[in-house]
Design an enzyme around this catalytic site. Structure first.
Site, PDB file in Angstrom:
ATOM      1  N   ARG A  17       0.815  -1.221   0.000  1.00  0.00           N
ATOM      2  CA  ARG A  17       0.000   0.000   0.000  1.00  0.00           C
ATOM      3  C   ARG A  17       0.849   1.272   0.000  1.00  0.00           C
ATOM      4  O   ARG A  17       0.350   2.361  -0.224  1.00  0.00           O
ATOM      5  CB  ARG A  17      -0.957  -0.002   1.205  1.00  0.00           C
ATOM      6  CG  ARG A  17      -2.134  -0.951   1.018  1.00  0.00           C
ATOM      7  CD  ARG A  17      -2.889  -1.186   2.311  1.00  0.00           C
ATOM      8  NE  ARG A  17      -2.212  -2.147   3.191  1.00  0.00           N
ATOM      9  CZ  ARG A  17      -2.621  -2.453   4.414  1.00  0.00           C
ATOM     10  NH1 ARG A  17      -3.694  -1.869   4.912  1.00  0.00           N
ATOM     11  NH2 ARG A  17      -1.965  -3.332   5.157  1.00  0.00           N
ATOM     12  N   LYS A  24       9.120  -0.842   3.205  1.00  0.00           N
ATOM     13  CA  LYS A  24       8.277   0.028   4.045  1.00  0.00           C
ATOM     14  C   LYS A  24       8.995   0.517   5.302  1.00  0.00           C
ATOM     15  O   LYS A  24       8.957   1.700   5.621  1.00  0.00           O
ATOM     16  CB  LYS A  24       6.991  -0.709   4.419  1.00  0.00           C
ATOM     17  CG  LYS A  24       6.085   0.110   5.330  1.00  0.00           C
ATOM     18  CD  LYS A  24       4.680  -0.435   5.410  1.00  0.00           C
ATOM     19  CE  LYS A  24       4.536  -1.536   6.420  1.00  0.00           C
ATOM     20  NZ  LYS A  24       3.116  -1.872   6.660  1.00  0.00           N
ATOM     21  N   GLN A  74      12.355 -14.162   5.787  1.00  0.00           N
ATOM     22  CA  GLN A  74      11.082 -14.838   5.504  1.00  0.00           C
ATOM     23  C   GLN A  74      10.945 -14.804   3.972  1.00  0.00           C
ATOM     24  O   GLN A  74      10.673 -13.763   3.396  1.00  0.00           O
ATOM     25  CB  GLN A  74       9.919 -14.076   6.163  1.00  0.00           C
ATOM     26  CG  GLN A  74       8.569 -14.728   5.940  1.00  0.00           C
ATOM     27  CD  GLN A  74       7.402 -13.831   6.389  1.00  0.00           C
ATOM     28  OE1 GLN A  74       7.543 -12.616   6.510  1.00  0.00           O
ATOM     29  NE2 GLN A  74       6.244 -14.438   6.611  1.00  0.00           N
ATOM     30  N   GLY A  79       2.162 -14.109   6.120  1.00  0.00           N
ATOM     31  CA  GLY A  79       1.435 -13.620   7.293  1.00  0.00           C
ATOM     32  C   GLY A  79       2.318 -13.422   8.525  1.00  0.00           C
ATOM     33  O   GLY A  79       3.451 -13.917   8.585  1.00  0.00           O
ATOM     34  N   THR A  80       1.758 -12.706   9.509  1.00  0.00           N
ATOM     35  CA  THR A  80       2.535 -12.354  10.706  1.00  0.00           C
ATOM     36  C   THR A  80       2.899 -13.594  11.527  1.00  0.00           C
ATOM     37  O   THR A  80       3.978 -13.658  12.111  1.00  0.00           O
ATOM     38  CB  THR A  80       1.744 -11.361  11.586  1.00  0.00           C
ATOM     39  OG1 THR A  80       0.398 -11.842  11.743  1.00  0.00           O
ATOM     40  CG2 THR A  80       1.681  -9.988  10.940  1.00  0.00           C
ATOM     41  N   ASN A 171      -6.177  -4.064  18.074  1.00  0.00           N
ATOM     42  CA  ASN A 171      -4.926  -4.725  18.419  1.00  0.00           C
ATOM     43  C   ASN A 171      -3.749  -3.882  17.901  1.00  0.00           C
ATOM     44  O   ASN A 171      -3.669  -3.576  16.723  1.00  0.00           O
ATOM     45  CB  ASN A 171      -4.937  -6.107  17.746  1.00  0.00           C
ATOM     46  CG  ASN A 171      -3.596  -6.804  17.816  1.00  0.00           C
ATOM     47  OD1 ASN A 171      -2.847  -6.624  18.781  1.00  0.00           O
ATOM     48  ND2 ASN A 171      -3.292  -7.599  16.786  1.00  0.00           N
ATOM     49  N   ASN A 229       0.680   1.832   7.068  1.00  0.00           N
ATOM     50  CA  ASN A 229       0.504   0.942   5.919  1.00  0.00           C
ATOM     51  C   ASN A 229       0.523   1.702   4.599  1.00  0.00           C
ATOM     52  O   ASN A 229       0.777   1.115   3.557  1.00  0.00           O
ATOM     53  CB  ASN A 229      -0.831   0.201   6.030  1.00  0.00           C
ATOM     54  CG  ASN A 229      -0.904  -0.617   7.319  1.00  0.00           C
ATOM     55  OD1 ASN A 229      -0.034  -1.438   7.582  1.00  0.00           O
ATOM     56  ND2 ASN A 229      -1.910  -0.360   8.123  1.00  0.00           N
ATOM     57  N   ASN A 387      37.926  31.176  -4.539  1.00  0.00           N
ATOM     58  CA  ASN A 387      38.748  30.136  -3.896  1.00  0.00           C
ATOM     59  C   ASN A 387      39.072  28.977  -4.830  1.00  0.00           C
ATOM     60  O   ASN A 387      39.847  28.104  -4.480  1.00  0.00           O
ATOM     61  CB  ASN A 387      38.029  29.600  -2.651  1.00  0.00           C
ATOM     62  CG  ASN A 387      36.642  29.061  -2.969  1.00  0.00           C
ATOM     63  OD1 ASN A 387      36.034  29.444  -3.970  1.00  0.00           O
ATOM     64  ND2 ASN A 387      36.151  28.186  -2.134  1.00  0.00           N
ATOM     65  N   ALA A 424      36.788  49.453  -3.744  1.00  0.00           N
ATOM     66  CA  ALA A 424      35.627  48.849  -4.406  1.00  0.00           C
ATOM     67  C   ALA A 424      36.016  48.365  -5.789  1.00  0.00           C
ATOM     68  O   ALA A 424      36.755  49.042  -6.515  1.00  0.00           O
ATOM     69  CB  ALA A 424      34.505  49.877  -4.508  1.00  0.00           C
TER      70      ALA A 424
END
Ligand code: UD1
Ligand code: CA
Length: 450
Positions: A17, A24, A74, A79-80, A171, A229, A387, A424
Site C-alpha cells: 500500500r 516500508k 522470511q 502472514g505475521t 490490536n 501501511n 577560492n 571597491a
C-alpha cells in the site's frame, strides 16, 4: 533463566500500500526510518537477543539493522504468524518470554512496552497484548471480549462480522508471550481466513481455547497504536511524532509561534526562551542557545548556535554561530564555518568553511569560502573570495580590521594584512601588506597608512 526475554520485530511485509521501491520499514518518520523506532523499543527491554524478520529482497533493511539484531529472512510473505515461525528454530530451547513488535508501529512509546511487560508479569497469563480504543478502527484487528470483559480473540477486518467491525478496541500489534506457549501455538496455525495468511493473532485464540489466559492492556493515547501501511498514515505518524517532540521542547521553555509547521529532529537541543517561528526545519545535532530567535523559512542542519543568535530565513549546515551573531535574510552558511561572537552575516551572503572572528561583518551578496577572517573585518557588498582555480580550492587569510570594498574579488591563495583597505571593485591577485590601500584590476598599492 525464567525471566529471560527475546524480542522479535516483524519487518518482512512488502508494504504494497506504500507503492514504493523502498522497503516500508525504511521510510522515514520524523527523521528516522520506521524500523529504528521498533529497534529502540526492543532495546529498551534489554532483551537477550533481538530478531528482525525481513523479506527476501531486504538487503537494505539487513544493512540498516546491522549488529543491533539478528536478521532472519522470511522468503514468502505468508502472514505475521508465518513470520514469527521463521524464528522458531532459534526459539526451541527458550524458557522465558518473547516480545513481538511490528516494524510499522513506530508511535508506541518505550515506556508503554515496559508497562506491557510489567502487566504480563503481574497477570501471569500465557500472553498479553496492547490495545487501544480508536476513533476509526478500520483496517485493524478488533479485540473481541466476552460479557465479563475477558479477551476472547482478535478478528481481522476482512474476517469480522458487522457487529465485530463495530468494536473500536483494536490490536496494536505488540505482544508478550510465554516462550514455550508461543512455540506450541505457532505449530497449530492454519491459514483458513479471508487473506489465506498465517495470522499471529490466531495464537491468542488457540491459547484461550487451551484454557490459558490472555490479557489486553489498553493504552490511553490512541496514537500509540497507529500502524503505517500507506503514505497517508506515514504523514500522520510523522505529524504525531513531531508534535510530541515540540511539546517536550515547550515544557522546557521554548516558544513555537506556529508549531504545526515546524519539524524537529530527535537529537535537536534548544535552550530556554528561544523563539521558533513557522516553517522552520531543525535537524541533525542542531543546538540553539538561550534567547535565540529562528525566523520563518530557516533550515538548520547540525548547526550550533550560541546565546541570543538571530537567524532570518536562512540555511545553516554543520556550522557554528557564536553568541549574539545574526544571519540573513537568506544567508547560506555551509559546512565547516565557525563564527565567533557578534558576527553579522547579511542578506544573501554565502559562507563555506570560513572562520570569522568576533565583531566582523559579511555584507550582502558576498561569498566567503575557505577563509580565515580576523576581528572587526568588514566584507563589503558583493565581495567574492575566488577560492577555486578550476582544479583546486585555495585559502584566503584576512587580518583584523581589514576593510574589503564592495564588489572586490580576492583571488586565493592570498593574505590581506591587518588594517589593509581593498578599494571597491579591486581584483586582488597578490598578498597585501598590513595597513596599505590597494585599488584597481589587478589591485595595486594606492597609499600606505602612516
Ligand atoms: C496487523 C494485525 C492487526 C493489527 C495491526 C496493527 C495480524 C494478522 N494483524 O494487521 O490485528 O491491528 O497489525 O497495526 O497480525 N509482516 C511480516 N511478514 C508477513 C506479514 C507481515 O514480517 O508475512 C510484518 C509487516 O512488515 C508489518 C507487520 O508484520 O511490520 C504487520 O503486518 P501488516 O501486513 O502491516 O498487518 P496489518 O494488516 O496492519
Ligand atoms: Ca500494519
Amino acid at each position: 533463566m525464567a525471566n529471560s526475554l527475546t524480542a522479535i520485530i516483524l519487518a518482512a511485509g512488502e508494504g504494497t500500500r506504500m507503492n514504493s521501491k523502498l522497503p516500508k520499514v525504511l521510510h522515514a518518520v520524523a527523521g528516522e526510518p520506521m524500523i529504528d523506532y521498533a529497534l529502540q523499543n526492543a532495546e529498551a527491554l534489554k532483551p537477550q537477543k533481538i530478531y528482525v524478520v525481513v523479506g527476501a529482497k531486504s538487503d537494505e533493511v539487513i544493512r540498516y539493522v546491522g549488529k543491533r539484531a539478528v536478521s532472519v529472512i522470511q522468503k514468502e510473505r505468508l502472514g505475521t504468524g508465518h513470520a514469527v515461525q521463521q524464528v522458531m528454530p532459534f526459539l526451541k530451547s527458550l524458557k522465558g518470554n518473547v516480545v513481538i513488535l511490528y516494524g510499522d508501529a513506530c508511535l508506541t512509546r518505550s515506556q508503554t512496552i515496559l508497562a506491557l511487560r510489567q502487566f504480563h508479569s503481574v497477570q501471569d497469563g500465557e500472553a498479553a497484548l496492547l490495545s487501544a480504543q480508536v476513533e476509526n478502527p478500520f483496517g485493524y484487528g478488533r479485540v473481541i471480549r466476552d460479557a465479563d470483559g475477558t479477551v476472547e480473540r482478535i478478528v481481522e477486518e476482512k474476517d469480522a462480522s458487522e457487529d465485530e467491525r463495530a468494536v473500536d478496541e483494536v490490536n496494536a500489534g505488540l505482544y508478550i508471550f510465554k516462550a514455550n506457549r508461543l512455540v506450541e501455538a505457532l505449530k497449530k496455525l492454519k491459514a483458513n481466513n479471508a487473506k489465506k495468511e498465517y495470522y499471529l493473532t490466531d495464537t491468542i485464540h488457540y491459547l484461550l481455547n487451551q484454557g490459558g489466559k490472555v490479557h489486553a492492556l489498553m493504552v490511553s493515547d490512541a496514537s500509540e497504536v497507529l500502524g503505517v501501511n500507506d503514505r497517508n498514515q506515514l504523514a500522520q505518524a510523522h505529524r504525531v511524532l513531531n508534535l510530541r517532540r515540540i511539546e517536550e521542547h515547550q515544557r522546557e521553555g521554548v516558544t513555537f509561534l506556529n508549531p504545526e509547521t515546524v519539524e524537529i529532529g530527535a537529537e535537536v537541543a534548544i535552550g530556554q526562551d528561544v523563539i521558533i517561528e513557522g516553517n522552520v526545519y531543525l535537524s541533525g545535532k542542531t543546538v540553539i542557545g538561550e534567547g535565540s530567535r529562528i525566523q520563518s523559512g530557516s533550515r538548520l542542519l547540525s548547526a550550533r548556535l550560541g546565546k541570543g543568535v538571530v537567524v532570518r530565513s536562512s540555511r545553516i549546515t554543520e556550522s557554528q554561530l557564536g553568541d549574539g551573531s545574526d544571519a540573513g535574510p537568506n544567508a547560506h552558511i555551509r559546512g565547516g564555518s565557525v563564527l565567533d561572537k557578534h558576527v553579522h552575516v547579511g542578506t544573501n551572503a554565502e559562507l563555506k568553511n570560513a572562520h570569522i572572528a568576533t565583531g566582523s561583518k559579511v555584507g550582502h551578496f558576498s561569498y566567503v569560502g575557505d577563509a580565515q577572517l580576523g576581528k572587526d573585518v568588514n566584507v563589503g557588498a558583493g565581495c567574492v573570495f575566488a577560492n577555486y582555480d578550476g582544479k583546486n580550492k585555495h585559502q584566503t587569510k584576512v587580518g583584523d580590521k581589514v576593510f574589503l570594498g564592495s564588489n572586490s574579488t580576492l583571488v586565493a591563495p592570498v593574505v590581506i594584512g591587518k588594517g589593509a583597505v581593498v578599494g571597491a571593485g579591486a581584483v586582488v591577485t597578490k598578498n597585501v601588506a598590513p595597513a596599505v590601500t590597494v585599488v584597481g584590476v589587478p589591485a595595486q598599492v594606492f597609499r600606505k597608512k602612516k
